[in-house]
Design a protein around this motif. Structure first.
Motif, short mmCIF file in Angstrom:
data_model
loop_
_atom_site.label_atom_id
_atom_site.label_comp_id
_atom_site.label_asym_id
_atom_site.label_seq_id
_atom_site.Cartn_x
_atom_site.Cartn_y
_atom_site.Cartn_z
N MET A 138 6.07 84.99 103.38
CA MET A 138 4.90 84.85 104.11
C MET A 138 3.71 85.14 103.74
O MET A 138 3.19 86.22 103.22
N GLN A 142 1.39 81.58 107.49
CA GLN A 142 1.99 80.04 106.94
C GLN A 142 3.48 80.65 106.13
O GLN A 142 3.33 81.68 105.17
N ILE A 143 4.62 79.92 106.34
CA ILE A 143 5.48 80.24 105.38
C ILE A 143 5.45 79.46 103.96
O ILE A 143 5.10 78.31 104.04
N SER A 196 12.05 80.61 112.10
CA SER A 196 10.71 80.25 111.31
C SER A 196 9.57 80.87 112.31
O SER A 196 8.67 81.56 111.87
N ARG A 197 9.64 80.58 113.70
CA ARG A 197 8.31 81.27 114.24
C ARG A 197 8.52 82.83 114.72
O ARG A 197 7.58 83.39 114.41
N ILE A 200 6.68 84.17 111.26
CA ILE A 200 5.47 83.97 111.42
C ILE A 200 4.93 85.06 112.34
O ILE A 200 3.86 85.78 111.81
N SER A 272 4.57 75.28 109.58
CA SER A 272 4.19 76.59 110.23
C SER A 272 2.92 76.28 111.00
O SER A 272 3.13 77.06 112.24
N GLN A 276 3.00 77.12 115.34
CA GLN A 276 1.94 78.03 115.92
C GLN A 276 1.26 77.26 117.15
O GLN A 276 0.51 78.06 117.78
#
Length: 367
Positions: A138, A142-143, A196-197, A200, A272, A276
């Motif tokens: 991370m 952004q991944i 994923s979220r 972040i 990403s 968001q």
């Protein structure tokens, strides 16, 4: 990352590296109305003499609380009265052997508090008795990359996914030491949206331009593993990357530093950014492929071939009938299809010298 390894970073980063502290910090945190899963801590031990069959029970993860690079991690399942099978090392341990091993681990971290965590051993949605690690690299919001680690094999099976959860190519984008790792097959997590979220959200809790957030995709959804501010595989050069990938990481790192300073950064068009810009409640409610269907197709993909990836893509697309967000679903369907194509086109790593030549030709052609 090297400086982080030697200096251990800020106090905030040191605090977030403490697994007990982080569990307390995240216990009540929600995202889209949902909490992230935390493995149940059965006990915190201050001496290896406290490691007994009563404490370990039938199936647990035993971890040295203040270490890193998975040193001291044992994934234990009882097979006899005082005999355990370690899914991490793929070997059997007696209780006395476990104590001796953990004593040696504590010695390897001089100055660190001798403390061990005994916690729940999770069950994953992917094939195998031990859930896959999904390590999110991370750069604040952004991944940059995701490492998929399967510890059901020795050495572990590993594959790298890009920031959109599509597989990178071993031998072109990265190389690894065969004595430490072996190639795996990409399997997009069933809980990819919230996994994923959460990555972040957790990265933004840190004061670091780079952090690796380790998560698990379990039967019950996303579970937290740990924060890692200096990734051992890269520090020890177990894994190295192409110049193109490194340039991309450099750009993400520079953007993350600007973000931490409060400077405006032009958002990149990516998985990403989409996550968001979408309401967290919408993400939390996004339908998932049924566990039974996902497990069946993922197992086929992992062990038998590409058809499983394409079936997962079809199953993902069908979720639109259940009210799935189209943009989110399109990303995931393409990621599943990419996994299927990669399984179809798996190839051995190129020798380092040939890899450099191929890389130069590839970059010239792209220009």
């Amino acid at each position: 990352m090297t400086a982080e390894f030697w200096n251990r970073g800020s106090q905030h980063r040191r605090d977030l590296s403490n697994k007990t502290y982080v569990h307390q910090l995240l216990a009540e945190k929600t995202l889209g109305g949902e909490r992230i899963g935390l493995p149940k801590q059965h006990a915190v031990l201050t001496s290896t003499n406290q490691i007994t069959s009563d404490v370990l029970g039938d199936r647990v993860a035993l971890k040295f609380a203040n270490g890193w690079s998975a040193k001291g991690v044992m994934l234990l399942e009882r097979i006899d009265a005082d005999l355990y099978y370690d899914h991490m090392a793929l070997r059997e341990w007696t209780l006395e052997g476990i104590r001796e091993k953990q004593d040696s681990v504590a010695t390897a971290f001089p100055g660190k508090k001798a403390e061990w965590i005994v916690e729940e051993l999770l069950r994953g949605a992917q094939p195998g008795a031990v859930p896959f690690d999904y390590k999110f690299y991370m750069f604040q919001g952004q991944i940059g990359m995701v490492a998929q680690i399967d510890r059901n094999y020795s050495p572990p099976r590993m594959v790298k996914l890009d920031g959109d959860l599509k597989p990178l190519v071993a031998g072109r984008d990265y190389i690894f030491k065969p004595k430490d790792l072996q190639p795996g097959v990409p399997v997009v997590p069933r809980s990819a949206v919230m996994l994923s979220r959460w990555a972040i959200e957790l990265a933004k809790m840190t004061d670091a331009p780079f952090v690796r957030v380790d998560l698990y995709d379990t039967d019950d959804g996303p579970y937290f593993g740990e924060f890692t501010f200096s990734s051992g595989a890269e520090f020890k050069r177990t894994i190295t990357y192409s110049q193109e990938v490194l340039d991309y990481f450099d750009a993400l790192f520079a953007d993350a530093e600007k973000t931490l300073k409060g400077e405006a950064v032009e958002p990149r068009r990516s998985w990403s950014t989409l996550l968001q810009s979408t309401n967290a409640e919408v993400l939390a409610a996004h339908p998932r492929i049924s566990l039974q269907q996902y497990q069946r197709f993922a197992k086929f993909l992992y062990h038998r071939g590409s058809l499983g990836g394409f079936r997962l893509a079809q199953a993902q697309k069908s979720l639109m009938e259940d009210g799935g967000d189209k943009a989110i679903n399109d990303y995931l369907s393409e990621a599943h299809s990419s996994a299927g194509r990669r399984a179809l086109a798996r190839r051995p790593q190129l020798p380092p010298g040939l890899r450099k030549i191929v890389g130069k030709v590839y970059r010239r052609l792209r220009r």
